[in-house]
Design a protein around this motif. Sequence first.
Motif, PDB file in Angstrom:
ATOM      1  N   TYR A  19       8.835  -2.377   1.836  1.00  0.00           N
ATOM      2  CA  TYR A  19       7.869  -2.369   2.931  1.00  0.00           C
ATOM      3  C   TYR A  19       7.487  -0.945   3.299  1.00  0.00           C
ATOM      4  O   TYR A  19       8.304  -0.030   3.255  1.00  0.00           O
ATOM      5  CB  TYR A  19       8.448  -3.089   4.158  1.00  0.00           C
ATOM      6  N   CYS A  20       6.229  -0.767   3.679  1.00  0.00           N
ATOM      7  CA  CYS A  20       5.735   0.541   4.107  1.00  0.00           C
ATOM      8  C   CYS A  20       6.162   0.794   5.553  1.00  0.00           C
ATOM      9  O   CYS A  20       6.744  -0.079   6.191  1.00  0.00           O
ATOM     10  CB  CYS A  20       4.217   0.591   3.958  1.00  0.00           C
ATOM     11  N   PRO A  21       5.877   1.981   6.087  1.00  0.00           N
ATOM     12  CA  PRO A  21       6.277   2.275   7.472  1.00  0.00           C
ATOM     13  C   PRO A  21       5.691   1.306   8.502  1.00  0.00           C
ATOM     14  O   PRO A  21       6.232   1.152   9.591  1.00  0.00           O
ATOM     15  CB  PRO A  21       5.747   3.692   7.696  1.00  0.00           C
ATOM     16  N   SER A  22       4.587   0.632   8.175  1.00  0.00           N
ATOM     17  CA  SER A  22       3.990  -0.355   9.084  1.00  0.00           C
ATOM     18  C   SER A  22       4.493  -1.765   8.817  1.00  0.00           C
ATOM     19  O   SER A  22       3.925  -2.740   9.302  1.00  0.00           O
ATOM     20  CB  SER A  22       2.467  -0.325   8.951  1.00  0.00           C
ATOM     21  N   ASP A  23       5.557  -1.881   8.023  1.00  0.00           N
ATOM     22  CA  ASP A  23       6.184  -3.167   7.691  1.00  0.00           C
ATOM     23  C   ASP A  23       5.298  -4.120   6.906  1.00  0.00           C
ATOM     24  O   ASP A  23       5.433  -5.335   7.001  1.00  0.00           O
ATOM     25  CB  ASP A  23       6.717  -3.866   8.951  1.00  0.00           C
ATOM     26  N   HIS A  24       4.377  -3.574   6.102  1.00  0.00           N
ATOM     27  CA  HIS A  24       3.594  -4.387   5.171  1.00  0.00           C
ATOM     28  C   HIS A  24       4.276  -4.334   3.812  1.00  0.00           C
ATOM     29  O   HIS A  24       4.783  -3.288   3.411  1.00  0.00           O
ATOM     30  CB  HIS A  24       2.168  -3.851   5.024  1.00  0.00           C
ATOM     31  N   LEU A  25       4.254  -5.435   3.099  1.00  0.00           N
ATOM     32  CA  LEU A  25       4.799  -5.479   1.749  1.00  0.00           C
ATOM     33  C   LEU A  25       4.012  -4.517   0.859  1.00  0.00           C
ATOM     34  O   LEU A  25       2.783  -4.529   0.852  1.00  0.00           O
ATOM     35  CB  LEU A  25       4.717  -6.897   1.182  1.00  0.00           C
ATOM     36  N   VAL A  26       4.719  -3.669   0.117  1.00  0.00           N
ATOM     37  CA  VAL A  26       4.084  -2.727  -0.801  1.00  0.00           C
ATOM     38  C   VAL A  26       4.180  -3.309  -2.207  1.00  0.00           C
ATOM     39  O   VAL A  26       5.267  -3.546  -2.720  1.00  0.00           O
ATOM     40  CB  VAL A  26       4.770  -1.336  -0.754  1.00  0.00           C
ATOM     41  N   THR A  27       3.027  -3.534  -2.815  1.00  0.00           N
ATOM     42  CA  THR A  27       2.994  -4.117  -4.155  1.00  0.00           C
ATOM     43  C   THR A  27       2.777  -3.051  -5.231  1.00  0.00           C
ATOM     44  O   THR A  27       2.742  -3.377  -6.412  1.00  0.00           O
ATOM     45  CB  THR A  27       1.886  -5.176  -4.247  1.00  0.00           C
ATOM     46  N   THR A  28       2.653  -1.807  -4.831  1.00  0.00           N
ATOM     47  CA  THR A  28       2.477  -0.709  -5.786  1.00  0.00           C
ATOM     48  C   THR A  28       3.725  -0.612  -6.658  1.00  0.00           C
ATOM     49  O   THR A  28       4.840  -0.546  -6.145  1.00  0.00           O
ATOM     50  CB  THR A  28       2.259   0.622  -5.041  1.00  0.00           C
ATOM     51  N   PRO A  29       3.564  -0.579  -7.988  1.00  0.00           N
ATOM     52  CA  PRO A  29       4.729  -0.520  -8.879  1.00  0.00           C
ATOM     53  C   PRO A  29       5.556   0.759  -8.663  1.00  0.00           C
ATOM     54  O   PRO A  29       5.023   1.805  -8.292  1.00  0.00           O
ATOM     55  CB  PRO A  29       4.121  -0.528 -10.286  1.00  0.00           C
ATOM     56  N   THR A  30       6.840   0.657  -8.928  1.00  0.00           N
ATOM     57  CA  THR A  30       7.756   1.789  -8.747  1.00  0.00           C
ATOM     58  C   THR A  30       7.334   3.001  -9.571  1.00  0.00           C
ATOM     59  O   THR A  30       7.408   4.126  -9.085  1.00  0.00           O
ATOM     60  CB  THR A  30       9.197   1.377  -9.107  1.00  0.00           C
ATOM     61  N   ASP A  31       6.856   2.791 -10.802  1.00  0.00           N
ATOM     62  CA  ASP A  31       6.472   3.952 -11.608  1.00  0.00           C
ATOM     63  C   ASP A  31       5.315   4.708 -10.969  1.00  0.00           C
ATOM     64  O   ASP A  31       5.291   5.939 -10.964  1.00  0.00           O
ATOM     65  CB  ASP A  31       6.161   3.569 -13.054  1.00  0.00           C
ATOM     66  N   ARG A  32       4.389   4.010 -10.373  1.00  0.00           N
ATOM     67  CA  ARG A  32       3.257   4.652  -9.694  1.00  0.00           C
ATOM     68  C   ARG A  32       3.745   5.378  -8.434  1.00  0.00           C
ATOM     69  O   ARG A  32       3.321   6.495  -8.141  1.00  0.00           O
ATOM     70  CB  ARG A  32       2.223   3.583  -9.347  1.00  0.00           C
TER      71      ARG A  32
END
Length: 99
Positions: A19-32
């Motif tokens: 989750y990002c600082p605003s508590d939204h799910l982050v779908t950006t891949p780990t490699d990116r």
Amino acid sequence: MSDTAPWQARMPRSVLDLYCPSDHLVTTPTDRRMLWHLESELAVAATNDRLRRLASDLRRYLNDTCAHHWHEREAEAGIPAHRQCLWCSDVEWIGGETP
């Protein structure tokens, strides 16, 4: 931290958190996300022209190919409502207003 620790133990939250600082799910891949982290580190620590060019090229590449993770912001203190990308910091103004 020991060099024998897993690489994950040395990463900032931005690389691995779900989750990002605003508590939204982050779908950006780990490699990116790792590339964004490396760009940030190079921007601060590049000590010669070659590393500064590498940092600049990496920043341009990431900006040109960014898969935005938007954060919505309501109007406040003279700044119109907008959304801003967590990664590249691009801003899109909502409702056609610009500051």
